[in-house]
Design an enzyme around this catalytic site. Sequence first.
Site, short mmCIF file in Angstrom:
data_model
loop_
_atom_site.label_atom_id
_atom_site.label_comp_id
_atom_site.label_asym_id
_atom_site.label_seq_id
_atom_site.Cartn_x
_atom_site.Cartn_y
_atom_site.Cartn_z
N LYS A 161 0.85 -1.19 0.00
CA LYS A 161 0.00 0.00 0.00
C LYS A 161 0.89 1.25 0.00
O LYS A 161 1.95 1.27 0.63
CB LYS A 161 -0.88 -0.02 1.26
CG LYS A 161 -1.71 1.24 1.47
CD LYS A 161 -2.79 1.38 0.43
CE LYS A 161 -3.42 2.78 0.41
NZ LYS A 161 -4.22 3.01 -0.81
N CYS A 209 -1.53 8.89 -8.34
CA CYS A 209 -2.71 8.70 -7.50
C CYS A 209 -3.74 9.78 -7.82
O CYS A 209 -3.46 10.97 -7.66
CB CYS A 209 -2.37 8.73 -6.02
SG CYS A 209 -3.86 8.44 -5.02
N GLY A 258 -7.35 -4.12 -14.89
CA GLY A 258 -8.43 -5.04 -15.24
C GLY A 258 -8.06 -6.48 -15.47
O GLY A 258 -8.87 -7.25 -15.99
C1 LIG Z 1 -8.79 0.29 -3.52
C2 LIG Z 1 -7.59 0.61 -4.35
C3 LIG Z 1 -6.50 1.25 -3.76
C4 LIG Z 1 -5.36 1.56 -4.51
N1 LIG Z 1 -4.29 2.16 -3.90
C5 LIG Z 1 -3.17 2.43 -4.62
C6 LIG Z 1 -1.99 2.99 -4.00
O1 LIG Z 1 -1.96 3.22 -2.78
N2 LIG Z 1 -0.91 3.25 -4.78
C7 LIG Z 1 -0.90 2.98 -6.12
O2 LIG Z 1 0.10 3.22 -6.78
N3 LIG Z 1 -1.98 2.43 -6.73
C8 LIG Z 1 -3.11 2.15 -6.02
N4 LIG Z 1 -4.20 1.57 -6.66
C9 LIG Z 1 -4.14 1.26 -8.10
C10 LIG Z 1 -3.82 -0.22 -8.33
O3 LIG Z 1 -2.54 -0.53 -7.81
C11 LIG Z 1 -3.87 -0.60 -9.82
O4 LIG Z 1 -2.85 0.12 -10.50
C12 LIG Z 1 -5.18 -0.27 -10.48
O5 LIG Z 1 -6.24 -0.62 -9.62
C13 LIG Z 1 -5.39 -0.95 -11.83
O6 LIG Z 1 -5.36 -2.36 -11.75
P1 LIG Z 1 -6.67 -3.29 -11.58
O7 LIG Z 1 -7.68 -2.90 -12.61
O8 LIG Z 1 -6.17 -4.70 -11.72
O9 LIG Z 1 -7.18 -3.02 -10.19
C14 LIG Z 1 -5.34 1.26 -5.90
C15 LIG Z 1 -6.45 0.63 -6.48
C16 LIG Z 1 -7.57 0.29 -5.73
C17 LIG Z 1 -8.73 -0.39 -6.41
#
Ligand SMILES: Cc1cc2nc3c(=O)[nH]c(=O)nc-3n(C[C@H](O)[C@H](O)[C@H](O)COP(=O)(O)O)c2cc1C
Lengths: 301, 263
Positions: free
Chosen positions: A46, A131, A245
Amino acid sequence: MEPDISVSIGKLRLKNPVLCASGCFGYGQEYAELVDLSMLGGIILKGITLKERQGNPMPRIIETPAGMLNSVGLQNMGLSRFLREKLPLLSNIPTAVIANICGETPEEYAAIAKELSDKAGISALEINISCPNVSHGGMSFGQDMMLTFEVVNLVRKQTSLPLIVKLSPNVTDIASIAKAAVDGGADALSLINTLLGMAMDIKTKKPYLANITGGLSGPAVKPVALRMVWEVCKAVSVPVIGQGGIMSWEDSLEFLLVGATAVCIGTANFVNPKAGMEIAQGIKDYMKQHKIIDLRKIRMM
Amino acid sequence: MIQLTAKILEKEEVAPDHYRLALDAPLISKDASPGQFVHVKITSQYMPLLRRPFSIHRITPSGIEILFRVVGTGTRLLSEKRQGDELDIIGPLGHGFKVKENTFTAILVAGGVGVAPLFALAERLRQFTEVRILIGSKTKTGILCLEKFEALGINVQVATDDGSLGIKGVATDLLEDFLATSASPRLPIYGCGPMPMLRILTEIAQLYSSPCQISLETNMACGVGACLGCVTKIVAPNSSSNFEYKRVCVDGPVFDAREILWR
Ligand SMILES: Cc1cc2nc3c(=O)[nH]c(=O)nc-3n(C[C@H](O)[C@H](O)[C@H](O)COP(=O)(O)O)c2cc1C
Ligand SMILES: Cc1cc2nc3c(=O)[nH]c(=O)nc-3n(C[C@H](O)[C@H](O)[C@H](O)COP(=O)(O)OP(=O)(O)OC[C@H]3O[C@@H](n4cnc5c(N)ncnc54)[C@H](O)[C@@H]3O)c2cc1C
Ligand code: FES
């Protein structure tokens, strides 16, 4: 012959190309009862900021068609409590652990990077200049070539750890930002972070999220993510970690085909905590079945 | 905490749009306590994508039961499952109700489908104390589990908005009446229901110096403490803002009512 699915991200060697994404896997411990962590290529923690952050008001998440919006706002305990409370537990995690860092100024990024650079248990840094849920820093750095260069360059001077720069999709030309990050000293790039989105509750006539906007993730974003990973892979020669995704090994293959070296699993962990493990196994089985020995050989012709 | 595939052993429509499912999950029930929940994957399609949390309604040697109301796509699909179908579930999750064995009468207050976790709690509490439950709903069809509580020998009182069953009013009216006339002070209160009800419940409990535990609901993604999506405001005198965000999925869903910041 067993296919070799290990990959290199700069100096960092991963036993397989499947990482769990920042913010979607806590500090690893949260999932330890459900997941065999040793089957993952790595875990990205995180996001860590210099000072503690309370995060955004609630509600913070809402499901949308084939995806979800989140506006967590980088809630975290801050660097010093992280070092005291979480770092000691990381050495027990049987796979690579990557720290994700975020700052309000380039100097903050550099300060966190310096502190984390000589700590046992952390094998690489991912700098989050993407972010969408914070008002200072975060995505605003990743939307500007000069600022991207400045942040990465300053961090580079503070650390010899492999440096991954996480890019935002909320830009017009991602290839130019990618190049700026590489010029600044990035060993690898990861993308995409979430896409800025919104959802309205027609009953209350108000946005579902207290923060109004949030980051979209999950299967809904995959075509956009794939297109951007493809664009970045064409533009730079450093390894790219593709995400956005991914739910299955088939989804992962699409990213590897367009040139990604590794993939990150985010939202899929919430749906199936074993997604990362199953995807790593799926890639291995695919290679066995198609008699592919080297993962790099499966790129698009 | 374990992830497993559980067969639906029984399905019952307990009232219009309200269903009870008994799930074959001994590995979850052996560690479960009242107030904990399970995180249920309803479909392998992407609509809905995320799991849905449901309180554990009953804990039996063969598994657990859930009791739910149809409110949207996920609960609609869940209501269409049949006996023999399988569900991917994770549980038991979260912190449940703390029960002290030396209490006198325990008072349970439920709003609507909020009876779900309180039934498991009643089954536990009645082993060593007298239990009363006060149930409120809009109308009589929303008053669930009445006979089941009575079969356990539990005193049930009912309130409906339209007066179609019990008194015309809300569950917290019943609570005020009971506490005002009760001879014993500081009776422990356990509540589950909509937020406005829980807020009033908390105020009444404070007025009568009763210890009060309530089960909260927020939108959840991971259910295991990793995403920070499910937070609620908890009083924190040492913080500059006087509160901190805690995760309902792991720090709750049951909280001491005094901890909640209602603003
Ligand atoms: C609840 C949540 C919290 C996230 N927190 C962070 C974070 O603290 N730092 C970061 O670089 N990305 C964060 N992300 C982004 C994810 O690491 C990822 O890049 C993004 O969700 C796309 O991938 P996915 O579609 O497989 O979830 C977060 C995503 C979600 C859904
Ligand atoms: C720890 C916990 C335990 C729970 N236990 C139970 C239980 O035992 N029985 C039960 O019936 N429900 C319970 N819930 C609520 C349940 O999880 C939701 O009703 C469910 O997720 C809704 O999913 P859906 O796809 O049907 O609705 P969605 O499509 O997600 O939402 C559709 C509509 O329902 C409304 N809605 C969404 N969530 C809720 C909610 N929590 N309460 C009221 N309306 C809502 C939304 O505002 C929306 O208008 C619990 C929730 C939590 C957090
Ligand atoms: S639902 Fe993810 S932290 Fe509670």
